[in-house]
Design a protein around this motif. Structure first.
Motif, PDB file in Angstrom:
ATOM      1  N   ASN A 199       0.854  -1.186   0.000  1.00 31.86           N
ATOM      2  CA  ASN A 199       0.000   0.000   0.000  1.00 31.86           C
ATOM      3  C   ASN A 199       0.892   1.238   0.000  1.00 31.86           C
ATOM      4  O   ASN A 199       2.130   1.141  -0.029  1.00 31.86           O
ATOM      5  CB  ASN A 199      -0.946  -0.003   1.215  1.00 31.86           C
ATOM      6  N   THR A 246       2.602   0.524  -6.016  1.00 30.80           N
ATOM      7  CA  THR A 246       1.400  -0.013  -5.379  1.00 30.80           C
ATOM      8  C   THR A 246       0.187   0.528  -6.116  1.00 30.80           C
ATOM      9  O   THR A 246       0.300   1.424  -6.953  1.00 30.80           O
ATOM     10  CB  THR A 246       1.351   0.363  -3.880  1.00 30.80           C
ATOM     11  N   ASP A 247      -0.985  -0.036  -5.845  1.00 28.48           N
ATOM     12  CA  ASP A 247      -2.254   0.471  -6.393  1.00 28.48           C
ATOM     13  C   ASP A 247      -2.397   0.281  -7.901  1.00 28.48           C
ATOM     14  O   ASP A 247      -3.074   1.070  -8.558  1.00 28.48           O
ATOM     15  CB  ASP A 247      -2.421   1.973  -6.079  1.00 28.48           C
TER      16      ASP A 247
END
Length: 292
Positions: A199, A246-247
């Motif tokens: 994250n 991330t993401d």
């Protein structure tokens, strides 16, 4: 037929194997699984026997990569299936620890690709110190023609998910936005190797961790357009470009679109051709270091 479903490992040649080994064990948080009689180093991010291989050499840089596949057929049958799509491949056994069979071939740019169906496990699991990524996320290569490379890997079952104009093509073999991507370039070699983090707070922690190890950030953090991953880049000791992200978008093959996210500007978000200025940073951020 066979089904390629993930990027399993990446190999690097290196003139300074001790420096690169320290980087992967002390900075990236990989586990040292094995060193063979020829000095090759096998490193694992979690439970695979290896995800990174370091090879002593007079040159430093990207060497080859391994894609894991699933098939109800034998490896010999897969070699025959590859021949039917004009890919000349060779089956080798016991070429590296943890992988009993490897099917090797070269892509149109001469990059060495290895297909494998089985890999032994390492008992190390995730370490407690270091960046400790979830996994290798994707591999980006410099190629003569991005279109040619995308078309070649489509024969292996990869799906084209996005373009940056005509010079950067993204492909996947699973639900990740991209597993392999290709940047048209006059020079051959690695563009970058990316590791998936958990994250944004993990990403921020990792940048602090790089700072403590005096490894400067080249670019980022910022959110890309294609893939929408929040990314940051740095060099390893051999100046291979490493992305931490991330993401990233998740691709739904059946819908030919990506799972909705609040930051998507298209609804639904489908594969498309991006303009460079719209793709590099969705936050309007500019950096002195270019990514191409």
């Amino acid at each position: 037929m066979f089904h390629v479903f993930r990027l399993g490992y990446v190999e690097f040649n290196t003139r300074d194997i001790e420096a690169l080994k320290r980087y992967y064990t002390e900075v990236m948080g990989f586990s040292l699984v094995e060193e063979d009689a020829d000095g090759r180093v096998y490193l694992s991010s979690s439970t695979d026997h290896h995800n990174i291989v370091l090879v002593p050499s007079t040159l430093s840089g990207f060497a080859r990569f391994g894609l894991q596949y699933q098939s109800d057929f034998s490896a010999k049958d897969v070699v025959k299936q590859l021949a039917e799509i004009d890919i000349k491949a060779e089956l080798k056994t016991d070429t590296k620890p943890g992988v009993p069979e490897v099917i090797g071939f070269s892509d149109p740019d001469g990059y060495e690709v290895q297909l494998f169906s089985e890999m032994g496990t390492a008992a190390s699991g995730f370490k407690h110190v270091g960046i400790i990524p979830n996994k290798i996320g994707h591999l980006s290569l410099r190629v003569e023609s991005a279109k040619r490379s995308v078309q070649f890997y489509e024969k292996l079952g990869f799906i084209n998910t996005d373009w940056i104009e005509e010079f950067f093509g993204f492909t996947t073999c699973n639900t990740d936005h991209h597993v392999l991507n290709f940047c048209a370039s006059p020079r051959k070699g690695l563009h970058h190797l990316a590791f998936e983090l958990r994250n944004y707070s993990h990403l921020a922690h990792c940048m602090d961790y790089l700072g403590k190890h005096q490894i400067p950030i080249l670019w980022g953090p910022s959110r890309h357009g294609a893939g929408h991953n929040i990314a940051t880049y740095h060099y390893d000791p051999d100046e291979n470009m490493i992305e931490l992200f991330t993401d990233g978008d998740k691709y739904v093959k059946e819908l030919d679109s990506f799972e909705p996210r609040p930051w998507h500007r298209d609804n639904p978000q489908k594969p498309k051709v991006w303009k460079t200025e719209d793709c590099i940073s969705q936050w309007g951020t500019s950096f002195e270091k270019a990514l191409v």
